[in-house]
Design a protein around this motif. Structure first.
Motif, short mmCIF file in Angstrom:
data_model
loop_
_atom_site.label_atom_id
_atom_site.label_comp_id
_atom_site.label_asym_id
_atom_site.label_seq_id
_atom_site.Cartn_x
_atom_site.Cartn_y
_atom_site.Cartn_z
N GLU A 111 41.89 -26.71 -8.94
CA GLU A 111 40.92 -27.54 -9.65
C GLU A 111 41.46 -28.01 -11.01
OE1 GLU A 111 36.10 -27.48 -10.03
OE2 GLU A 111 37.17 -25.72 -10.72
N THR A 112 42.19 -27.13 -11.69
CA THR A 112 42.77 -27.57 -12.97
C THR A 112 44.22 -28.03 -12.80
OG1 THR A 112 43.21 -25.24 -13.48
CG2 THR A 112 41.25 -26.20 -14.45
N SER A 113 44.98 -27.36 -11.94
CA SER A 113 46.42 -27.67 -11.80
C SER A 113 46.68 -28.86 -10.87
CB SER A 113 47.15 -26.45 -11.23
OG SER A 113 46.73 -26.19 -9.90
N GLY A 114 45.72 -29.18 -10.02
CA GLY A 114 45.96 -30.20 -9.01
C GLY A 114 46.64 -29.65 -7.76
N HIS A 115 47.00 -28.37 -7.81
CA HIS A 115 47.70 -27.75 -6.67
C HIS A 115 46.69 -27.21 -5.66
CE1 HIS A 115 51.39 -27.13 -9.51
NE2 HIS A 115 51.20 -28.39 -9.18
N THR A 116 46.03 -28.15 -5.01
CA THR A 116 44.92 -27.81 -4.14
C THR A 116 45.38 -27.28 -2.78
OG1 THR A 116 44.92 -30.10 -3.43
CG2 THR A 116 43.37 -29.52 -5.15
N GLN A 117 44.46 -26.63 -2.11
CA GLN A 117 44.66 -26.18 -0.74
C GLN A 117 43.56 -26.79 0.13
OE1 GLN A 117 44.75 -21.86 -1.03
NE2 GLN A 117 46.92 -21.89 -1.58
N GLU A 118 43.97 -27.71 0.97
CA GLU A 118 43.04 -28.32 1.92
C GLU A 118 42.98 -27.44 3.16
OE1 GLU A 118 42.69 -32.29 4.75
OE2 GLU A 118 44.27 -32.18 3.26
N LEU A 119 41.79 -27.02 3.53
CA LEU A 119 41.65 -26.11 4.67
C LEU A 119 41.90 -26.83 5.98
CD1 LEU A 119 40.82 -23.16 5.43
CD2 LEU A 119 38.54 -24.09 5.90
N VAL A 120 42.81 -26.27 6.78
CA VAL A 120 43.05 -26.78 8.13
C VAL A 120 42.33 -25.89 9.14
CG1 VAL A 120 44.83 -27.24 9.87
CG2 VAL A 120 45.29 -27.72 7.45
N ASP A 121 42.43 -24.57 8.94
CA ASP A 121 41.79 -23.62 9.86
C ASP A 121 41.55 -22.31 9.13
OD1 ASP A 121 40.71 -22.73 12.25
OD2 ASP A 121 42.64 -22.15 13.10
N LEU A 122 40.37 -21.73 9.33
CA LEU A 122 40.08 -20.41 8.78
C LEU A 122 39.99 -19.42 9.94
CD1 LEU A 122 39.52 -18.94 6.04
CD2 LEU A 122 37.10 -19.09 6.62
N ARG A 123 40.77 -18.34 9.84
CA ARG A 123 40.80 -17.34 10.92
C ARG A 123 40.44 -15.98 10.36
NH1 ARG A 123 46.57 -19.62 13.31
NH2 ARG A 123 45.76 -21.73 13.62
N LEU A 124 39.88 -15.12 11.23
CA LEU A 124 39.57 -13.76 10.82
C LEU A 124 40.30 -12.79 11.74
CD1 LEU A 124 36.41 -12.92 12.62
CD2 LEU A 124 36.33 -15.13 11.48
N ASP A 125 40.53 -11.59 11.23
CA ASP A 125 41.28 -10.65 12.05
C ASP A 125 40.35 -9.78 12.90
OD1 ASP A 125 40.38 -8.66 10.36
OD2 ASP A 125 42.36 -7.88 9.87
N CYS A 126 40.95 -8.97 13.74
CA CYS A 126 40.22 -8.16 14.72
C CYS A 126 39.19 -7.23 14.08
CB CYS A 126 41.21 -7.35 15.55
SG CYS A 126 42.39 -6.42 14.52
N ASP A 127 39.48 -6.75 12.88
CA ASP A 127 38.55 -5.85 12.18
C ASP A 127 37.57 -6.61 11.28
OD1 ASP A 127 39.79 -3.60 13.27
OD2 ASP A 127 41.25 -3.50 11.63
N ARG A 128 37.70 -7.92 11.24
CA ARG A 128 36.85 -8.79 10.42
C ARG A 128 36.93 -8.45 8.94
NH1 ARG A 128 33.65 -11.47 14.17
NH2 ARG A 128 32.24 -12.30 12.57
N ASP A 129 38.05 -7.83 8.52
CA ASP A 129 38.17 -7.46 7.11
C ASP A 129 39.37 -8.14 6.43
OD1 ASP A 129 40.25 -6.00 8.18
OD2 ASP A 129 39.54 -4.05 7.46
N CYS A 130 39.88 -9.20 7.05
CA CYS A 130 40.95 -9.99 6.42
C CYS A 130 40.88 -11.41 6.97
CB CYS A 130 42.32 -9.36 6.70
SG CYS A 130 43.67 -10.14 5.78
N LEU A 131 41.12 -12.39 6.11
CA LEU A 131 41.09 -13.80 6.51
C LEU A 131 42.48 -14.42 6.40
CD1 LEU A 131 37.86 -14.88 4.59
CD2 LEU A 131 38.08 -14.49 7.05
N LEU A 132 42.71 -15.42 7.22
CA LEU A 132 43.93 -16.22 7.16
C LEU A 132 43.50 -17.69 7.06
CD1 LEU A 132 47.06 -16.53 7.46
CD2 LEU A 132 46.68 -16.66 9.93
#
Lengths: 120, 120
Positions: free
Chosen positions: A63-84
Motif C-alpha cells: 500500500e505504501t511501497s507499491g510492491h503489491t501482491q495480487e491474489l491468484v489463488d488462496l489455498r489452505l493446508d490439511c490441518d487448516r492452520d496454514c495458508l498459501l
C-alpha cells in the motif's frame, strides 16, 4: 463446500501463517500472518492483506511501497492452520528491496547471501 | 558469517516455522515447526527434522512412512523468524498421502480439492 474464514485454525493470538508464492516461477516470497478478517479482506479485494503484529493493524501489502501482491489463488493446508497465497508480486516482496525475504542460505555452517536488493 | 541456530528468532514456545519446498518444481509441500535443536539436526543429517508439537518430540520426516525430505538448501528470512527448506521429497509430503498439504483452494467462496491422494 462453502468456505468460512472462521473455520481455519488460528493460534492463541487469533493468527494463521500465510506463505506468499509467485505464480509461475513458484518462488517463495515471504511469510506473514493473517487473522480471520484479513483472510476475508484478501478474498474480497484480491489484494493480499496481512495482519501486522507490530502495528496491530491490517497491512495491505504494497500500500505504501507499491510492491503489491495480487491474489491468484488462496489455498489452505490439511490441518487448516496454514495458508498459501499464490500471487502476482510487483517488485520486491522484502522490505530490504529484495525479491524474496529468503535471501540467506546456510551453507557449510556459514550464511551466504543469495540475492542483492533490486535496483530502484 | 558463521551460522548459529540460536541466532534465529523463536516464538514463546521456542519454535520457528519451516516451509518445505520441492527442488526444481518449486512446489510448496508443507509447513511445520522446528526448535533450535531440530534446525541443528536437519543441517547435520541433511534429513529434514521438525519438532512435533503434539508428540513433543523430534519428527524426522518420513522416518515411519518412508516419505523423507532430503535437505538441498536451508534458507532463513530477513527477520530470521521463518525458514525455507528446499528439499527432495520422496512420495507424499502430506499425511493424507497427497504430494502437498496445500491441496484445497478457495474459489468463488467454495473449497475446491486440487489434488487426490497418491496411489500406493
Amino acid at each position: 463446500m462453502s468456505f468460512d474464514p472462521e473455520s481455519l485454525v488460528y493460534d492463541d493470538r487469533g493468527l494463521i501463517p500465510c506463505i506468499a508464492q509467485q505464480e509461475g516461477t513458484g518462488e517463495v516470497l515471504m511469510m506473514a500472518w493473517m487473522n480471520a478478517e484479513s483472510v476475508a479482506k484478501t478474498l474480497e479485494t484480491r489484494r493480499v492483506t496481512y495482519w501486522s503484529r507490530s502495528r496491530k493493524s491490517f497491512w495491505i501489502k504494497g500500500e505504501t511501497s507499491g510492491h503489491t501482491q495480487e491474489l491468484v489463488d488462496l489455498r489452505l493446508d490439511c490441518d487448516r492452520d496454514c495458508l498459501l497465497a499464490v500471487v502476482r508480486q510487483t517488485g520486491a516482496a522484502c522490505h530490504t528491496n529484495r525479491r524474496s525475504c529468503f535471501y540467506t542460505s546456510v551453507s557449510s555452517g556459514n550464511e551466504i547471501e543469495l540475492m542483492k536488493p533490486m535496483a530502484d
